[in-house]
Design a protein around this motif. Sequence first.
Motif, PDB file in Angstrom:
ATOM      1  N   UNK A  85     -10.985   1.679  12.320  1.00 57.47           N
ATOM      2  CA  UNK A  85     -11.152   2.493  11.114  1.00 57.47           C
ATOM      3  C   UNK A  85     -10.081   3.578  11.077  1.00 57.47           C
ATOM      4  N   UNK A  86      -9.360   3.659   9.972  1.00 54.49           N
ATOM      5  CA  UNK A  86      -8.322   4.679   9.820  1.00 54.49           C
ATOM      6  C   UNK A  86      -8.521   5.397   8.483  1.00 54.49           C
ATOM      7  N   UNK A  87      -7.736   6.444   8.263  1.00 57.23           N
ATOM      8  CA  UNK A  87      -7.818   7.222   7.034  1.00 57.23           C
ATOM      9  C   UNK A  87      -6.449   7.281   6.376  1.00 57.23           C
ATOM     10  N   UNK A 128      -4.783   0.688  -0.711  1.00 56.88           N
ATOM     11  CA  UNK A 128      -4.162  -0.559  -0.261  1.00 56.88           C
ATOM     12  C   UNK A 128      -2.755  -0.393   0.301  1.00 56.88           C
ATOM     13  N   UNK A 129      -1.900   0.303  -0.435  1.00 50.50           N
ATOM     14  CA  UNK A 129      -0.492   0.333  -0.030  1.00 50.50           C
ATOM     15  C   UNK A 129      -0.291   1.093   1.278  1.00 50.50           C
ATOM     16  N   UNK A 130      -1.161   2.045   1.571  1.00 46.88           N
ATOM     17  CA  UNK A 130      -1.061   2.761   2.852  1.00 46.88           C
ATOM     18  C   UNK A 130      -1.671   1.945   3.985  1.00 46.88           C
ATOM     19  N   UNK A 131      -2.749   1.239   3.723  1.00 42.10           N
ATOM     20  CA  UNK A 131      -3.328   0.390   4.764  1.00 42.10           C
ATOM     21  C   UNK A 131      -2.358  -0.722   5.155  1.00 42.10           C
ATOM     22  N   UNK A 145       8.845   3.431  -1.248  1.00 41.59           N
ATOM     23  CA  UNK A 145       8.432   3.644   0.139  1.00 41.59           C
ATOM     24  C   UNK A 145       7.616   2.461   0.653  1.00 41.59           C
ATOM     25  N   UNK A 146       6.758   1.927  -0.189  1.00 35.05           N
ATOM     26  CA  UNK A 146       5.983   0.759   0.210  1.00 35.05           C
ATOM     27  C   UNK A 146       6.900  -0.448   0.411  1.00 35.05           C
ATOM     28  N   UNK A 147       7.846  -0.624  -0.503  1.00 34.41           N
ATOM     29  CA  UNK A 147       8.784  -1.745  -0.364  1.00 34.41           C
ATOM     30  C   UNK A 147       9.624  -1.603   0.901  1.00 34.41           C
TER      31      UNK A 147
END
Length: 493
Positions: free
Chosen positions: A198-200, A234-237, A452-454
């Motif tokens: 589990x993360x935040x 989503x994009x951070x996970x 950043x996500x890419x």
Amino acid sequence: MSEEYEGVDLPEQISVRMEKREQLNKLGDAYPVSLPITHTIEATKAHYPALEADIATGDVVGLAGRIMFLRNTGKLCFATLQSGTGERIQAMISLDRVGQEQLDLWKELVDLGDHVFVEGEVITSKRGELSVLASKWLMAAKTLRPMPNLHNDLGEEFRVRHRYIDLIVRDRAREVVKIRAQVMQSLRNTFANRAFMEIETPMLQVMHGGASARPFKTHSNAFDTELYLRIAPELFLKRAVVGGLERVFEINRNFRNEGADRTHSPEFAMLEAYEAYGDYHTMMDLTQELIQNAASDVLGTQVVTMEDGSENDLSGNWPRISMYESLSEAAGHQITPETPLADLKKLAGSLDIEIDHPLHGKYVEELWEHFVKPGLTAPTFVIDFPVDTSPLTRDHRSKSGVVEKWDLYIKGFEQATGYSELVDPVVQRERFVAQMELAASGDPEAMKLDEEFLKALEFGMPPSGGMGLGIDRLLMSLTGLGIRETILFPLVK
């Protein structure tokens, strides 16, 4: 009366209670900082589960609770004290135990709804009711507002606006909060058994993404920049998966600046999970296990009884149906990813379905909702969605024009969604560019290009499966309540 209330025209009952508060403060304290509590109501009742009537145990306890019933007679007063869990015990205030002065003060200063402390012997009444025969009582917290009539139905609107009252007077309200807490624990246990971490992730984001939704905007004074409340994590996970955290999940708050109804809330709880080397099939297996475990762990059965008395059968292996195939069957003619947009528009027009959108997939999904969705009552995975409405999802490994995405429907509403994740940064950029074109044409839900996500994807994300499950809607599936009843403090106008 305190200076803050001077000159304020208070309702008569509040004014009377304010005067009692003043008198209590002169005698001691209407709101003491601590009390000599030795036992809880729960522990006391558990220790004496089956005493006969008219028994004196000789045991002395000191406990506190809220007064839910009050009856004052000449030399003996009765009160039903309730704990935070809803457990109740009777308190008896008698002349021979507390003396005339304390009995008179009880009658004069104590009201329904007050929190009181009583110390005395544990007994049973002549009717067999477990009681505390008080030798001492103290005010724990004076209630200034009268309690509602406990025999009346408060109504949903009142309950959601005054949840604190709802929790005081209604057992079911407390039960739903308890169910929710136990469901959360069950979800975490299932993930732990599958070696998920589990993360935040951030709730304030410089760019919203991870879903097609209208965001809430805010401004950071410290950074002098516009920020968004997240619509999805989503994009951070996925960044975490790129970083080597191969099985992650988050139970989070999401915010979408959209409509509110029986299944939608602007602020809601969402579970999202990602598994490296998984795909949308493994995510279906995981989601079914999460929900079935929650039902078994919390309710003791996978065939749950709903609020209206009907049953929701969550057991067994849930069917998986194709969006295009189920739509074709229900509509009576073949609809495929190659069906011309003009034909879809014509069909929608013949049904008086208004769809103001340039995408083929939007028409397919709206038509599917018209023809197929109303008939889905048993848990069902709807798989293989149009490619142009699923910008974060991998193309199907064998079918052209669709992606490996599913939605789970339970009792007619969407419960969860899952993907085989798109991990190719080149294709993902192309999808983001297409979304930017939609945004330029006026689509408020279109995603932005997230560099950043890419960049993270360009460092290599393993093939992965992902899923998102609405916590509030899960509670709906387990209880049959509306979304405002499953959220402890929902947003209301």
